[in-house]
Write an enzyme that holds these catalytic residues in place. Structure first.
Site, PDB file in Angstrom:
ATOM      1  CG  HIS A  72      -2.001  -0.848   1.113  1.00 44.62           C
ATOM      2  ND1 HIS A  72      -3.347  -0.524   1.634  1.00 44.62           N
ATOM      3  CD2 HIS A  72      -2.311  -1.944   0.532  1.00 44.62           C
ATOM      4  CE1 HIS A  72      -4.189  -1.538   1.406  1.00 44.62           C
ATOM      5  NE2 HIS A  72      -3.639  -2.318   0.666  1.00 44.62           N
ATOM      6  CE1 TYR A 202      -5.157   3.623   9.057  1.00 49.82           C
ATOM      7  CE2 TYR A 202      -5.627   3.175  11.460  1.00 49.82           C
ATOM      8  CZ  TYR A 202      -4.827   3.165  10.344  1.00 49.82           C
ATOM      9  OH  TYR A 202      -3.781   2.018  10.290  1.00 49.82           O
ATOM     10  N   PRO A 294      -3.841  -0.145  18.738  1.00 51.51           N
ATOM     11  CG  PRO A 294      -5.653  -1.391  18.183  1.00 51.51           C
ATOM     12  CD  PRO A 294      -4.998  -0.623  19.482  1.00 51.51           C
ATOM     13  CE  LYS A 298       4.055   3.289  13.378  1.00 50.36           C
ATOM     14  NZ  LYS A 298       4.353   2.939  11.935  1.00 50.36           N
ATOM     15  CE1 TYR A 386      -1.035   3.716   9.703  1.00 50.34           C
ATOM     16  CE2 TYR A 386      -0.050   2.827   7.587  1.00 50.34           C
ATOM     17  CZ  TYR A 386      -0.999   2.790   8.446  1.00 50.34           C
ATOM     18  OH  TYR A 386      -2.067   1.792   8.487  1.00 50.34           O
TER      19      TYR A 386
HETATM   20  P1  RFL Z   1       2.726 -12.194  21.335  1.00 53.39           P
HETATM   21  O1  RFL Z   1       2.243 -12.267  19.793  1.00 53.39           O
HETATM   22  O2  RFL Z   1       1.874 -11.692  22.326  1.00 53.39           O
HETATM   23  O3  RFL Z   1       3.571 -13.510  21.374  1.00 53.39           O
HETATM   24  C1  RFL Z   1       3.899 -14.046  22.713  1.00 53.39           C
HETATM   25  C2  RFL Z   1       3.882 -15.056  22.732  1.00 53.39           C
HETATM   26  O4  RFL Z   1       4.536 -15.878  23.971  1.00 53.39           O
HETATM   27  C3  RFL Z   1       3.532 -16.751  24.446  1.00 53.39           C
HETATM   28  N1  RFL Z   1       3.699 -16.892  25.968  1.00 53.39           N
HETATM   29  C4  RFL Z   1       4.478 -17.805  26.737  1.00 53.39           C
HETATM   30  N2  RFL Z   1       4.939 -18.878  26.272  1.00 53.39           N
HETATM   31  C5  RFL Z   1       5.723 -19.597  27.021  1.00 53.39           C
HETATM   32  N3  RFL Z   1       5.501 -19.367  28.606  1.00 53.39           N
HETATM   33  C6  RFL Z   1       4.532 -18.201  28.936  1.00 53.39           C
HETATM   34  N4  RFL Z   1       4.651 -18.195  30.348  1.00 53.39           N
HETATM   35  C7  RFL Z   1       4.219 -17.491  28.086  1.00 53.39           C
HETATM   36  N5  RFL Z   1       3.468 -16.380  28.243  1.00 53.39           N
HETATM   37  C8  RFL Z   1       2.893 -16.175  26.873  1.00 53.39           C
HETATM   38  C9  RFL Z   1       2.249 -16.405  24.038  1.00 53.39           C
HETATM   39  O5  RFL Z   1       1.520 -17.709  24.100  1.00 53.39           O
HETATM   40  C10 RFL Z   1       2.606 -16.002  22.704  1.00 53.39           C
HETATM   41  O6  RFL Z   1       2.639 -17.022  21.584  1.00 53.39           O
HETATM   42  O7  RFL Z   1       4.029 -11.165  21.335  1.00 53.39           O
HETATM   43  P2  RFL Z   1       4.985 -10.374  20.353  1.00 53.39           P
HETATM   44  O8  RFL Z   1       5.783 -11.879  19.832  1.00 53.39           O
HETATM   45  O9  RFL Z   1       5.751  -9.579  21.124  1.00 53.39           O
HETATM   46  O10 RFL Z   1       4.344  -9.903  19.106  1.00 53.39           O
HETATM   47  C11 RFL Z   1       3.616  -8.741  19.419  1.00 53.39           C
HETATM   48  C12 RFL Z   1       2.386  -8.758  18.362  1.00 53.39           C
HETATM   49  O11 RFL Z   1       1.415  -9.943  18.548  1.00 53.39           O
HETATM   50  C13 RFL Z   1       1.629  -7.586  19.094  1.00 53.39           C
HETATM   51  O12 RFL Z   1       1.966  -6.409  19.141  1.00 53.39           O
HETATM   52  C14 RFL Z   1       0.344  -7.020  17.881  1.00 53.39           C
HETATM   53  O13 RFL Z   1      -0.439  -8.295  17.540  1.00 53.39           O
HETATM   54  C15 RFL Z   1      -0.581  -6.116  18.643  1.00 53.39           C
HETATM   55  N6  RFL Z   1      -1.784  -5.966  18.092  1.00 53.39           N
HETATM   56  C16 RFL Z   1      -1.798  -5.350  17.024  1.00 53.39           C
HETATM   57  N7  RFL Z   1      -0.858  -4.828  16.318  1.00 53.39           N
HETATM   58  C17 RFL Z   1      -1.093  -4.119  15.350  1.00 53.39           C
HETATM   59  O14 RFL Z   1      -0.116  -3.497  14.782  1.00 53.39           O
HETATM   60  N8  RFL Z   1      -2.537  -4.040  14.749  1.00 53.39           N
HETATM   61  C18 RFL Z   1      -3.446  -4.711  15.123  1.00 53.39           C
HETATM   62  O15 RFL Z   1      -4.447  -4.736  14.439  1.00 53.39           O
HETATM   63  C19 RFL Z   1      -3.369  -5.351  16.305  1.00 53.39           C
HETATM   64  N9  RFL Z   1      -4.477  -6.068  17.049  1.00 53.39           N
HETATM   65  C20 RFL Z   1      -3.073  -6.572  18.867  1.00 53.39           C
HETATM   66  C21 RFL Z   1      -4.246  -6.818  17.921  1.00 53.39           C
HETATM   67  C22 RFL Z   1      -2.679  -7.299  20.146  1.00 53.39           C
HETATM   68  C23 RFL Z   1      -3.992  -8.142  20.623  1.00 53.39           C
HETATM   69  N10 RFL Z   1      -3.718  -8.547  21.683  1.00 53.39           N
HETATM   70  C24 RFL Z   1      -2.329  -8.796  22.509  1.00 53.39           C
HETATM   71  C25 RFL Z   1      -4.407  -9.196  22.774  1.00 53.39           C
HETATM   72  C26 RFL Z   1      -5.282  -7.386  18.908  1.00 53.39           C
HETATM   73  C27 RFL Z   1      -5.094  -8.079  20.050  1.00 53.39           C
HETATM   74  C28 RFL Z   1      -6.220  -8.852  20.416  1.00 53.39           C
HETATM   75  C1  PHB Z   2      -5.583  -4.499  10.794  1.00 51.07           C
HETATM   76  O1  PHB Z   2      -5.748  -4.774   9.477  1.00 51.07           O
HETATM   77  O2  PHB Z   2      -5.942  -5.327  11.607  1.00 51.07           O
HETATM   78  C2  PHB Z   2      -5.327  -3.290  11.005  1.00 51.07           C
HETATM   79  C3  PHB Z   2      -4.908  -2.273  10.424  1.00 51.07           C
HETATM   80  C4  PHB Z   2      -4.387  -0.959  10.617  1.00 51.07           C
HETATM   81  C5  PHB Z   2      -4.203  -0.731  11.987  1.00 51.07           C
HETATM   82  C6  PHB Z   2      -4.706  -1.713  12.867  1.00 51.07           C
HETATM   83  C7  PHB Z   2      -5.278  -2.823  12.350  1.00 51.07           C
HETATM   84  O3  PHB Z   2      -3.994   0.465  12.646  1.00 51.07           O
END
Ligand code: RFL
Ligand code: PHB
Length: 392
Positions: A72, A202, A294, A298, A386
């Site tokens: 994009h 957005y 989110p 980032k 961004y």
């Molecule tokens: P993760 O992906 O949470 O992975 C951590 C891993 O560690 C495991 N774990 C353990 N393993 C062993 N022993 C333990 N005691 C443990 N405790 C936990 C977990 O099972 C997991 O597999 O962290 P990581 O790798 O730092 O990655 C970060 C990203 O996942 C996170 O920043 C993003 O997904 C945040 N986030 C979003 N970011 C965006 O940029 N756009 C989004 O739309 C977006 N939606 C989200 C999200 C995070 C969410 N969370 C954390 C609830 C939506 C949700 C619901």
């Molecule tokens: C998504 O596609 O899940 C998404 C995209 C942009 C954002 C957050 C989530 O800022």
């Protein structure tokens, strides 16, 4: 048992780190609390910065992303339904982002890791770091309630997310946390329908924020701001589509294709940083150390940039015993983290409806968005944040 680095967590941070280390000839072991199927089915982020794309290329895990991901070069902002475009590529030196789901990134990374022979233990119970302040740290865990297994190592990488155990292994008197919890969440859906726009939208609307995103040309991801204690049962698909049509405005609504949702959940919004990101032989990376709302997309990208800094430091250490990059890891990573925290907080602030704010505050939001719309300088600021700030 012994390895050089024990990585706790098989999310994007842990798996990326394991692959950079593996390619560099540094032994590691990944311990993950959940099953492979669970980790691979978590639906989260969707936008990858160039820094993240480059890292995936570097570890040879970019083929499917190149084929199926959507580059994009712009996105849209909307105020009460009126859209304007931020030309990311034109406003920066040609930078783009890649729309490719975190679910796919995780699947690709795990598949590559297993093919390469990286040791990944899923369903590892009671993972516990020990002696992180000494020269001989170790980690214990169990599998299926069996005997405790001990793994001696040089370093522990805490990539275990916000609810992990590693951050809390840093003594309380050393740790400082900074936090803002937002009084709302995002209700997100996935649906097998074409997106309403080829770029993200957005939208700041009187009724609350909305985001139109996608996973592919045939799969849409939509979000609406909602109260944090909202009951999902009160949000049948039709109500979500109706609300999206209002909040995204007529221009976008005209192209919304409705369909059944196959994923529906509410995510809380939080800004959080825990300092320092290193104590003794324990290094934190990704959500284990920080959370962003989110809005700026980032979270995943910060996890990738932490891993970049950490991997460079570990590689330098094993190459010639140099510890300066290890010693500088926390400072370097936090400098980038705080700037992404600022951007995500600011972007959340100008696009969401805050229950404690009044009509004046909303006028300020609209004025700020109108300023961005007509100011080249402001658009450059938005675009450069961004697409992702440089690694240094
Ligand atoms: P993760 O992906 O949470 O992975 C951590 C891993 O560690 C495991 N774990 C353990 N393993 C062993 N022993 C333990 N005691 C443990 N405790 C936990 C977990 O099972 C997991 O597999 O962290 P990581 O790798 O730092 O990655 C970060 C990203 O996942 C996170 O920043 C993003 O997904 C945040 N986030 C979003 N970011 C965006 O940029 N756009 C989004 O739309 C977006 N939606 C989200 C999200 C995070 C969410 N969370 C954390 C609830 C939506 C949700 C619901
Ligand atoms: C998504 O596609 O899940 C998404 C995209 C942009 C954002 C957050 C989530 O800022």
């Amino acid at each position: 048992m012994r390895t050089k680095i024990v990585i706790v967590g098989a999310g994007p941070a842990g798996m990326l780190l394991s692959q950079i280390l593996q390619i560099s000839g540094i032994d590691c072991l990944v311990l993950e609390r959940k099953s492979r199927a669970y980790v691979e089915s978590r639906v989260r982020a969707g936008v990858l910065e160039q820094v993240t794309v480059d890292l995936l290329e570097r570890v040879g895990v970019a083929d499917r992303m190149r084929r199926e991901g959507l580059p994009h070069d712009g996105f849209n902002l909307a105020v009460d339904g009126e859209l304007f475009r931020i030309d990311m590529t034109g406003l920066t030196q040609g930078s783009k982002v890649m729309v490719y789901g975190q679910t796919e990134v995780t699947r690709d990374l795990i598949e590559a890791a297993l093919a390469r022979g990286t040791q990944v233990v899923f369903e590892a119970e009671d993972v516990t770091p020990h002696d992180i302040e000494g020269a001989q740290p170790f980690v214990t865990y169990r599998v299926a309630g069996g005997e405790t297994i001990r793994v001696d190592c040089d370093f522990i990488a805490g990539c275990d997310g916000f609810h992990g155990v590693c951050r809390n292994a840093i003594p309380e008197e050393i740790r400082r946390t900074f936090e803002r919890v937002y009084p709302f969440g995002w209700l997100g859906i996935l649906s097998e329908v074409p997106p309403c726009n080829h770029e993200l939208i957005y939208s700041n609307h009187e009724r609350g924020f909305a985001l139109a995103s996608m996973r592919s040309r045939t799969r849409s991801r939509y979000y609406i701001q909602c109260p944090i204690d909202e009951n999902l049962d009160d949000w049948p698909d039709e109500r979500i589509w109706d609300e999206l049509a209002i909040r995204l405005g007529d221009e976008a609504a005209a192209h919304i294709v409705r369909g059944p949702s196959f994923e529906k959940s509410i995510a809380p919004l939080r800004s959080f940083v825990s300092e320092p990101m290193r104590h003794g032989r324990l290094f934190l990376a990704g959500d284990a150390a920080h959370i962003v709302p989110p809005t700026g997309a980032k979270g995943l990208n910060l996890a990738a940039s932490d891993v970049h800094f950490l991997a460079e430091a570990m590689i330098a250490f094993y190459k010639d015993g140099a510890e300066d990059l290890l010693n500088d890891y926390s400072r370097k990573a936090l400098a980038r983290v705080w700037k992404a925290e600022r951007f995500s907080w600011w972007f959340t602030g100008i696009t969401h409806r805050f229950p404690d704010r009044n009509a004046f505050d909303r006028k300020m939001q609209v004025a700020e968005l109108d300023y961005i719309r007509h100011s080249h300088a402001a658009q450059i600021t938005v675009a450069e944040n961004y697409v992702g700030l440089p690694l240094e």
